[in-house]
Design a protein around this motif. Structure first.
Motif, PDB file in Angstrom:
ATOM      1  N   GLU A   1      -4.241  -2.512  -1.733  1.00 47.53           N
ATOM      2  CA  GLU A   1      -5.238  -1.752  -2.465  1.00 47.53           C
ATOM      3  C   GLU A   1      -4.201  -0.889  -3.718  1.00 47.53           C
TER       4      GLU A   1
ATOM      5  N   ASN B   1       0.705  -1.258  -0.029  1.00 47.96           N
ATOM      6  CA  ASN B   1       0.177  -0.022  -0.086  1.00 47.96           C
ATOM      7  C   ASN B   1       0.980   1.073  -0.010  1.00 47.96           C
TER       8      ASN B   1
ATOM      9  N   ASP C   1      -3.905   1.044  -6.999  1.00 48.11           N
ATOM     10  CA  ASP C   1      -4.748   1.888  -8.031  1.00 48.11           C
ATOM     11  C   ASP C   1      -4.891   0.958  -9.141  1.00 48.11           C
ATOM     12  N   SER C   2      -6.336   0.927  -9.407  1.00 43.86           N
ATOM     13  CA  SER C   2      -6.628  -0.089 -10.653  1.00 43.86           C
ATOM     14  C   SER C   2      -6.219   0.636 -12.055  1.00 43.86           C
TER      15      SER C   2
ATOM     16  N   ASN D   1      -5.030  -6.344   3.042  1.00 43.25           N
ATOM     17  CA  ASN D   1      -5.757  -6.078   1.957  1.00 43.25           C
ATOM     18  C   ASN D   1      -5.280  -5.080   0.990  1.00 43.25           C
TER      19      ASN D   1
END
Length: 650
Positions: A206, A170, A208-209, A204
């Motif tokens: 995360e 992250n 950036d898509s 989790n």
């Protein structure tokens, strides 16, 4: 190894406006049709025999003209298309690219393959494969290079040193987003080069898509690493103490030599043997109450940073404790009778107020009231960094207590409660009990209480009664009991809980240096020194010097370490170049266990086996196949065909 499919776009043209020239093909077609128009036939009687020959010649000539027309049309089409420069590309080849690289330089990258560390290999492969004209941004665990080319930072990359810090996934994503532009029309490639230890992962992740994430996992062949994990000094009653050294990662069948140095002098050497789980322990005998600048050393072919361990033993400074007591109980004498404390106990009418300024801890025990003059001195004592412990009496004048407490914190005694209750709750996360219990104890023998005072306070609660009312509150140099500790009121002074309670309150008054400190963690040490307003303490090692954050109190200086130092070793605290105390720092051992993340468990990313393979893939994604040369060749071929038609067809 998952590879993304490359979706190809249809035929495209670099200069599509030239295709308008195809309309010019109408001109040769019209000319050809004009040449083929029919003429009036005029028969001659004398040439009737030639009519058949003329008819065949005219058919052959018509075929030749049609062939020439088709060839010339195709020739013009090929030339026009060649000038329009046709090509086929992948769906991202025509988009502008942004590249951000995370290069892991943590200590686990010291692991070797073929005699070269993973970090060195990664740097060499990156420099070799990144294009000389490619602009990119690169960051490590501590350094950042924005919008550079490889020639700009080549020397910096080759001279990278290892870091004890490690960003997680992250944090890598957040840092990368600060280096990418806000342009939504660009392809944003994030390249993560690491050995991907388990500690890089988060519950989790995360990322950036919008990012195209490419992982390049690097791993050493040797996955065993032996490290010196920690040390512990067990003080003995005689003139010898035991230094216990704990190691991890060893082989049960092999013994490992370990050496103990005092500064640069070898003073002991032994061999460490390991259990089946890889843990090992050795013991050294060292003199008690003698200063020691210790260094432990082993030889291990894997990671190098954890093959040495620094510690030091300084001459111990006694904690000065003064009790102002109206009680006949001797529980305080029994608590502070060890060599760690310089304990004094006075009745209020015997107290010399000038003695308070030199104390570390002052205990108000069972006083009926607190005179205003004493309140003023205690207020100054607390504000100067001293620790004040307040234990009321059953018959205390609450107003005088509240006068003192209100000036020190938002705390007020309220009404007295007469009830048989028990002490039933320990706040295990409170600093007084944070490292006292191996686990949260629930079956200890509860001390009983007959009378106590209700209290209104903002101080954190350390101990609580069965009804939820506080038994002990406090932190940061102020501790207040709500229960009188006379034996006729409570058996707390006979409870095992009283020892860690008072011991840790006293210890918090003087932040004694531990045997060693860990880099990257906040550390606070109290140094016995008296310095002027313009004086400062410095910390130095081998020519490296810095000024730590420091707070001055009477007779001592509280020194805090956070960002500095950045290297392990034994540092000296200096006042005017005179050594006051030594402090040892070691790198955290979080990377010593070589456990790696399962890359396949992560989603929305592209994994490559090596850096060269990654750049081959990225180059293929940018691939543009041009066809204009083939159309030029076709035009030349058609021109040759036209010549052949002219020569062959008659």
């Amino acid at each position: 190894m998952p590879i993304f499919d490359q979706e190809m776009l249809g035929m495209q043209f670099k200069h599509p406006e030239i295709l308008w020239a195809l309309f010019l093909l109408v001109i040769p077609i019209l000319i050809h049709l004009f040449q083929l128009r029919r003429f009036t036939k005029t028969p001659f009687t004398n040439v009737a025999m030639l009519q058949k020959v003329v008819s065949e010649s005219r058919k052959s000539n018509t075929l030749k003209k049609w062939l020439l027309l088709i060839t010339r049309l195709l020739l013009l089409v090929a030339i026009i298309i060649a000038f329009a420069q046709p090509f086929i590309a992948t769906n991202t080849a025509l988009q502008k690219k942004e590249t951000v690289v995370y290069l892991d330089d943590s200590f686990s990258m010291q692991a070797k393959n073929n005699g070269i560390s993973l970090l060195e290999k990664a740097v060499q492969d990156f420099i070799k494969n990144i294009g000389a004209d490619t602009e990119f941004s690169l960051f490590t665990n501590e350094k950042t290079f924005s919008n550079v080319r490889v020639s700009d930072i080549q020397n910096s990359l080759l001279s990278l040193t290892f870091s004890h810090k490690q960003l997680n996934l992250n944090e890598i994503g957040l840092k990368a987003n600060t280096l990418f532009s806000q342009n939504q029309g660009t392809v944003k490639n994030l390249i993560v080069i690491s050995d991907f230890q388990e500690r890089i992962s988060v519950a989790n992740p995360e990322l950036d898509s919008r990012l195209q994430v490419h992982f390049v996992p690097l791993q050493a062949r040797e996955l065993q690493n032996i490290s010196i994990d920690s040390v512990f000094v067990d003080d003995a009653l005689n003139d010898q103490s035991t230094l216990k050294v704990f190691l991890t990662g060893g082989n049960e069948d092999e013994a490992l030599p370990i050496s103990l140095y005092n500064d640069d002098e070898l003073i002991a050497k032994t061999a460490a043997k390991f259990k089946s789980n890889g843990d090992g322990e050795v013991e050294f005998t060292i003199p008690t109450n003698e200063a020691l600048n210790g260094r432990l050393s082993i030889i291990d072919n894997s990671l190098g940073y954890d093959n040495r361990f620094y510690f030091n033993i300084n001459s111990k400074e006694k904690i000065k404790v003064l009790a102002i007591s109206a009680s006949d109980s001797d529980y305080l004498n029994r608590l502070f009778r060890g060599d760690e404390f310089d304990f004094q106990k006075y009745r209020l009418n015997q107290l010399d107020y000038s003695d308070l300024a030199s104390q570390n801890v002052v205990i108000l025990d069972a006083q009926l009231s607190i005179p205003t003059s004493l309140q003023n001195i205690l207020r100054t004592f607390k504000n100067d960094g001293g620790t004040l412990i307040i234990v009321p009496s059953k018959n205390s004048d609450i107003s005088s207590y509240n006068s003192l407490l209100s000036s020190l914190s938002s705390t007020q005694f309220q009404e007295k409660v007469v009830a048989d209750v028990q002490l039933t709750s320990i706040t295990f996360e409170h600093p007084l009990y944070r490292n006292v219990f191996e686990k949260e104890v629930t079956n200890f023998q509860y001390p009983s209480v007959k009378e106590y005072f209700k209290i209104q306070t903002s101080l954190p609660t350390a101990l609580s009664l069965s009804g939820g009312d506080p038994f002990l509150v406090g932190n940061n140099g102020l501790y207040v009991f709500t229960v009188p500790l006379e034996l006729e009121n409570s058996n707390f002074i006979n409870s095992p809980l009283i020892v860690p309670t008072f011991y840790n309150m006293a210890q918090s008054s003087l932040q004694m240096p531990q045997t060693y400190q860990t880099l990257g963690k906040p550390n606070t040490v109290d140094i016995s020194a008296e310095i002027g307003n313009d004086d400062i303490l410095k910390v130095a090692k081998d020519g490296y010097e810095f000024i730590p954050l420091q707070q001055t109190f009477p007779h001592r200086v509280r020194v805090s370490f956070d960002q500095n130092p950045t290297e392990d070793g034994i540092y000296s605290v200096l006042q005017n170049q005179q050594v006051l105390q030594n402090i040892s720092f070691n790198y955290p051992r979080t990377e010593s266990q070589l456990k790696y993340l399962d890359i396949g468990s992560l989603e929305n990313m592209n994994s490559m086996d090596s850096i060269p393979e990654l750049f081959e893939y990225l180059e293929a994604e940018n691939n543009i196949t041009a066809y204009w040369k083939w159309f030029v060749i076709l035009a030349l071929l058609l021109a040759l065909i036209e010549v052949l038609i002219q020569k062959i067809v008659t």
